[in-house]
Design a protein around this motif. Structure first.
Motif, PDB file in Angstrom:
ATOM      1  N   ARG A 243     -11.656 -10.300 -26.606  1.00  0.00           N
ATOM      2  CA  ARG A 243     -12.431 -11.441 -25.651  1.00  0.00           C
ATOM      3  C   ARG A 243     -11.798 -12.797 -26.136  1.00  0.00           C
ATOM      4  N   TRP A 244     -11.894 -12.875 -27.648  1.00  0.00           N
ATOM      5  CA  TRP A 244     -11.276 -14.226 -27.917  1.00  0.00           C
ATOM      6  C   TRP A 244      -9.995 -14.571 -27.794  1.00  0.00           C
ATOM      7  N   TYR A 245      -9.061 -13.389 -27.773  1.00  0.00           N
ATOM      8  CA  TYR A 245      -7.614 -13.658 -27.465  1.00  0.00           C
ATOM      9  C   TYR A 245      -7.643 -14.096 -25.835  1.00  0.00           C
ATOM     10  N   PHE A 246      -8.122 -13.514 -24.952  1.00  0.00           N
ATOM     11  CA  PHE A 246      -8.353 -14.023 -23.515  1.00  0.00           C
ATOM     12  C   PHE A 246      -8.796 -15.469 -23.474  1.00  0.00           C
ATOM     13  N   ARG A 247      -9.959 -15.753 -24.262  1.00  0.00           N
ATOM     14  CA  ARG A 247     -10.499 -17.007 -24.138  1.00  0.00           C
ATOM     15  C   ARG A 247      -9.178 -17.907 -24.812  1.00  0.00           C
ATOM     16  N   LEU A 248      -8.417 -17.661 -25.765  1.00  0.00           N
ATOM     17  CA  LEU A 248      -7.140 -18.410 -26.124  1.00  0.00           C
ATOM     18  C   LEU A 248      -6.214 -18.370 -25.041  1.00  0.00           C
ATOM     19  N   PHE A 249      -6.062 -17.470 -24.330  1.00  0.00           N
ATOM     20  CA  PHE A 249      -4.889 -17.432 -23.062  1.00  0.00           C
ATOM     21  C   PHE A 249      -5.614 -18.677 -22.232  1.00  0.00           C
ATOM     22  N   ILE A 250      -6.925 -18.731 -21.993  1.00  0.00           N
ATOM     23  CA  ILE A 250      -7.561 -19.485 -20.958  1.00  0.00           C
ATOM     24  C   ILE A 250      -7.171 -20.936 -21.199  1.00  0.00           C
ATOM     25  N   TRP A 251      -7.092 -21.295 -22.539  1.00  0.00           N
ATOM     26  CA  TRP A 251      -7.070 -22.525 -23.221  1.00  0.00           C
ATOM     27  C   TRP A 251      -5.492 -22.825 -23.170  1.00  0.00           C
ATOM     28  N   TYR A 252      -4.834 -21.935 -23.375  1.00  0.00           N
ATOM     29  CA  TYR A 252      -3.221 -22.058 -23.113  1.00  0.00           C
ATOM     30  C   TYR A 252      -3.089 -22.606 -21.729  1.00  0.00           C
ATOM     31  N   ARG A 253      -3.379 -21.857 -20.874  1.00  0.00           N
ATOM     32  CA  ARG A 253      -3.130 -22.003 -19.523  1.00  0.00           C
ATOM     33  C   ARG A 253      -3.682 -23.261 -18.988  1.00  0.00           C
ATOM     34  N   PHE A 254      -5.012 -23.701 -19.593  1.00  0.00           N
ATOM     35  CA  PHE A 254      -5.690 -25.002 -19.210  1.00  0.00           C
ATOM     36  C   PHE A 254      -4.771 -26.024 -19.442  1.00  0.00           C
ATOM     37  N   LEU A 255      -4.277 -26.138 -20.781  1.00  0.00           N
ATOM     38  CA  LEU A 255      -3.142 -27.250 -21.344  1.00  0.00           C
ATOM     39  C   LEU A 255      -1.926 -27.394 -20.599  1.00  0.00           C
ATOM     40  N   TRP A 256      -1.242 -26.147 -20.167  1.00  0.00           N
ATOM     41  CA  TRP A 256      -0.093 -25.955 -19.565  1.00  0.00           C
ATOM     42  C   TRP A 256      -0.299 -26.789 -18.061  1.00  0.00           C
ATOM     43  N   ASP A 257      -1.287 -26.545 -17.509  1.00  0.00           N
ATOM     44  CA  ASP A 257      -1.611 -27.160 -16.202  1.00  0.00           C
ATOM     45  C   ASP A 257      -1.723 -28.479 -16.505  1.00  0.00           C
ATOM     46  N   VAL A 258      -2.747 -29.011 -17.347  1.00  0.00           N
ATOM     47  CA  VAL A 258      -2.666 -30.617 -17.543  1.00  0.00           C
ATOM     48  C   VAL A 258      -1.421 -31.191 -18.115  1.00  0.00           C
ATOM     49  N   ARG A 259      -0.792 -30.558 -18.750  1.00  0.00           N
ATOM     50  CA  ARG A 259       0.558 -30.987 -18.999  1.00  0.00           C
ATOM     51  C   ARG A 259       1.397 -31.823 -17.842  1.00  0.00           C
ATOM     52  N   ALA A 260       1.354 -30.716 -16.689  1.00  0.00           N
ATOM     53  CA  ALA A 260       1.998 -30.943 -15.650  1.00  0.00           C
ATOM     54  C   ALA A 260       1.627 -32.372 -14.800  1.00  0.00           C
ATOM     55  N   LEU A 261       0.267 -32.819 -15.034  1.00  0.00           N
ATOM     56  CA  LEU A 261      -0.237 -34.122 -14.641  1.00  0.00           C
ATOM     57  C   LEU A 261       0.508 -34.969 -15.224  1.00  0.00           C
ATOM     58  N   PRO A 262       0.663 -36.439 -14.160  1.00  0.00           N
ATOM     59  CA  PRO A 262       1.110 -37.638 -14.681  1.00  0.00           C
ATOM     60  C   PRO A 262       0.241 -38.167 -15.457  1.00  0.00           C
ATOM     61  N   LEU A 263       0.094 -37.978 -16.623  1.00  0.00           N
ATOM     62  CA  LEU A 263      -0.627 -38.571 -17.612  1.00  0.00           C
ATOM     63  C   LEU A 263      -0.406 -39.852 -18.077  1.00  0.00           C
ATOM     64  N   HIS A 264      -1.415 -40.506 -18.478  1.00  0.00           N
ATOM     65  CA  HIS A 264      -1.300 -41.805 -18.984  1.00  0.00           C
ATOM     66  C   HIS A 264      -1.277 -41.834 -20.709  1.00  0.00           C
TER      67      HIS A 264
END
Length: 443
Positions: A243-264
């Motif tokens: 379950r912790w590895y699944f939570r870590l996967f969610i964190w991976y996925r979140f940062l990957w999606d945020v990376r695609a935004l036009p960040l300042h």
């Protein structure tokens, strides 16, 4: 207007609340005299104090069937209270029945008695409580990390709705009943199969009886304690770990999606990571998960040294590979921003290089060539300090890292993972011998 109505109106306006985007200040004269009443003054939008922005509802642990089970069985109160109950009761459910069922094989009777099996005690009484306790740490720190994307204005106002959708998507994944039940089914089915394979491996290598399996001459047979260990204790432990590895996967996925935004990116931020230095806190949030796993490895390796005749130098490659894997799994998602940080670093060097060139030229013209000096004395001028500050600032710009991880955070991470493995050195150098050598060095 009567004194009573004026006084009531005055009391309403003394609340100082912000309503419908306007601030209604108190007319103290109406409150005090009661005979003067006028419409409340409206503070225009450009004068309105800035309201604190709500933090995004982001938590990797407040959701899913297991969390709901905690709430229903009163093992938790929202958000994550009663931690001591979970840290005591869940390990006891896994460990105490093993103690009772293996009562005849506690200290003797078999080559590997229950109380002398370091792997099971370290796994259930040390690593499992760590995996449970880290939920509180991850909840607090990851929520603050995610909030920093908005607090530092890295997410622009136009991209806020997209950012909120990314957060909502991550939370839906966290709350998925189907995924969590699927994880439990995989652990229950595959875990027992893996236990059987390990049991066969144990027969071929050791061929010795233990508290969990007896050698009847032809095959290994699970004892009552072994069956409970395989079906209940290991299932609970593996499910919480997976379950912790699944939570870590969610964190991976979140940062990957945020990376695609036009960040300042803040090109001149002193963290030398474009303002993303706060992501280093995620290492601290997840590190205990891998500390628990290195603790388990220490127990497994010690059992092999104790009963299988292995030597610590023979296990060096396995230890090094495990430590590298754990560190890589933690810092890998921070590498998602490497391309953007590289672009930001190149842009910052160009911009700051241009600024530096103009300033140095003006400094040279004024103080070296004497143009436009106007009799100003060199002693006491701030131009020299400004030149030094310019050089220091350029060091910040030129030192922008491709990974938002500080050297200190990385060292702390490696040390935390390695520390549980250090007691294994006592199998090579006895503690008494180490103490004697220390005394000789000191005295």
């Amino acid at each position: 207007m009567s004194r009573k109505r004026a006084t009531a109106a005055g009391q309403r306006c003394t609340s100082g609340s912000v309503e419908d985007g306007y601030n209604y200040p108190c007319r103290r004269s109406a409150c005090r005299l009661g005979n003067r009443m006028s419409k409340p003054e409206i503070v225009r939008s450009n004068q309105q104090p800035k309201l604190p922005r709500d933090e995004p509802d982001f938590s990797l642990v407040l959701g899913g069937p297991l969390y709901q089970l905690y709430l229903r069985t009163r093992l938790a109160q929202p958000p994550l209270k009663l931690l001591h109950r979970r840290m005591i009761l869940i390990p006891l459910i896994c460990w105490l029945p093993l103690l009772l069922l293996s009562a005849s094989h506690l200290n003797s009777g078999v080559p590997v008695p229950f109380l002398r099996d370091p792997e099971v005690h370290i796994k259930l009484l040390l690593a499992l409580p760590i995996l449970i306790a880290v939920e509180v740490l991850a909840h607090i720190r990851i929520q603050k990390v995610v909030a920093q994307f908005r607090e530092r204005d890295i997410i622009s106002q136009e991209d806020q709705p997209h950012f909120e959708r990314i957060v909502a998507s991550a939370m839906r994944l966290r709350n998925s009943v189907a995924i969590e039940l699927g994880l439990f089914a995989v652990v229950l089915a595959m875990g027992y199969w893996m236990w059987g394979q390990n049991l066969k491996l144990t027969v071929s290598s050791l061929s010795m009886s233990s508290w969990y399996a007896m050698n009847d001459g032809s095959r290994m047979r699970l004892t009552a304690a072994g069956s409970y260990y395989a079906l209940v204790s290991l299932t609970i432990f593996r499910f919480i770990l997976l379950r912790w590895y699944f939570r870590l996967f969610i964190w991976y996925r979140f940062l990957w999606d945020v990376r695609a935004l036009p960040l300042h990116y803040n090109l001149y931020h002193p963290d030398r990571a474009g303002g993303l230095g706060f992501l280093s806190e995620s290492l601290t949030a997840f590190a205990p998960v891998f500390v628990a796993q290195s603790t388990i490895l220490a127990g497994v390796f010690y059992a092999r040294i104790l009963y299988a005749g292995d030597k610590l130098p023979d296990l060096t490659m396995e230890i090094v590979c495990a430590v590298l894997l754990f560190v890589l799994l933690l810092i890998l998602p921070l590498g998602f921003f490497a391309v953007q940080l590289d672009r930001a670093a190149r842009k910052a060097r160009i911009e700051f290089g241009s600024l530096g060139s103009h300033y140095v030229d003006e400094f040279r013209d004024k103080w070296i060539l004497g143009k436009g000096r106007g009799g100003e004395a060199l002693l006491g001028t701030s131009d020299i300090q400004s030149l030094a500050d310019l050089a220091n600032s350029y060091q910040v710009v030129s030192g922008i890292s491709l990974m938002p991880v500080t050297k200190q955070a990385f060292i702390r991470l490696v040390v935390a993972i390695v520390v549980p493995l250090l007691p294994l050195t006592l199998t090579v150098f006895p503690l008494s011998e180490i103490i004697k050598r220390l005394f000789k060095m000191v005295l």
